[in-house]
Design an enzyme around this catalytic site. Sequence first.
Site, PDB file in Angstrom:
ATOM      1  N   HIS A 139       1.421  -1.219  -0.261  1.00 33.36           N
ATOM      2  CA  HIS A 139      -0.025   0.490   0.106  1.00 33.36           C
ATOM      3  C   HIS A 139       1.002   1.616  -0.046  1.00 33.36           C
ATOM      4  O   HIS A 139       1.723   1.317   0.673  1.00 33.36           O
ATOM      5  CB  HIS A 139      -1.368   0.355   1.546  1.00 33.36           C
TER       6      HIS A 139
ATOM      7  N   CYS B 203      -2.087   3.352   9.096  1.00 34.50           N
ATOM      8  CA  CYS B 203      -3.399   2.719   8.451  1.00 34.50           C
ATOM      9  C   CYS B 203      -4.409   2.035   9.240  1.00 34.50           C
ATOM     10  O   CYS B 203      -5.772   1.291   8.940  1.00 34.50           O
ATOM     11  CB  CYS B 203      -3.261   1.683   7.377  1.00 34.50           C
TER      12      CYS B 203
END
Length: 287
Positions: A172, A268
Amino acid sequence: MAFFLMTDPACFDVSYQINPWMRPTAWRPEHRAAALAASASLKAALRAAGAHVETIGAVRGLPDLVFPANAAVVLDGRVLMARFRHPERQGEEAVFRAAFARLKARGLIQEIVDLPEGVLQEGAGDCIWDADRRFFWAGFGPRSSKASVRVIARTFGREVVSLELASDRFYHLDTCFCPLAGGKVLYFPDAFTPKALATLREHIAEADRIEASAEEAAAFCVNAVNLGDKVIMARAPASLRAKLQARGYSLIEIDLDPFILSGGAAYCMTLRLDRTSQPQPAILAAE
Ligand code: ARG
């Protein structure tokens, strides 16, 4: 005021593997208690930095719900719902959708928008608003599809600069790229394709680039939450502490080891809901 979403980690564990950091065989029941403590410390740090935090309830069977950054891209009160690549996380979509519907009913967000069929996009984990440059950086490759870039641009009416991710370990964008207030950007060069690295360097002046080492990136320190001059992150190698302090940032380090076992850390574990495309006032001022 900065406004974040987090998730109760009561059902967090590592029971499947969808990234190279996850090793279900290394997970021990005692990691759960450590995870609860780590999540509480992160929440306390965000609140101490002046942020508001809303918490979503845990759901059994959805351990990665603790990473709401992957739930959606949010700007100007508009929420673009994520679509996950892996079946293991697809069950989160309905849970996050219901959470956003509740936030909408309370007037905390305005609108919920869906991706077109077939487009994969894993939320703010792969799409990061750069408040100084006032555009989105979008990662694609391991998780989000390239087609998501146009959809984001169309949905928010803002420029999107796309960066192809080159490695499964930094799957990511938020694992390897972190814009900081004042225009500096902390990033891990090896995570990007040569073309992406060239794009990144075209848009960020050399003086504003802070390169993370392999060790710093593997400590999940690039996956940080920035609020003004404060950078909240997992425990950092001294080298990174020195680099950021030299540029006027102060680190708030939290032991997030249980979440690193799942391939995630501070950024996150949160989703910021209050970002607007409007110019923000003073450089490095607390938000
Ligand atoms: N285990 C999760 C996954 O692989 C970790 C997600 C971390 N999220 C992030 N935005 N980096 O999907």
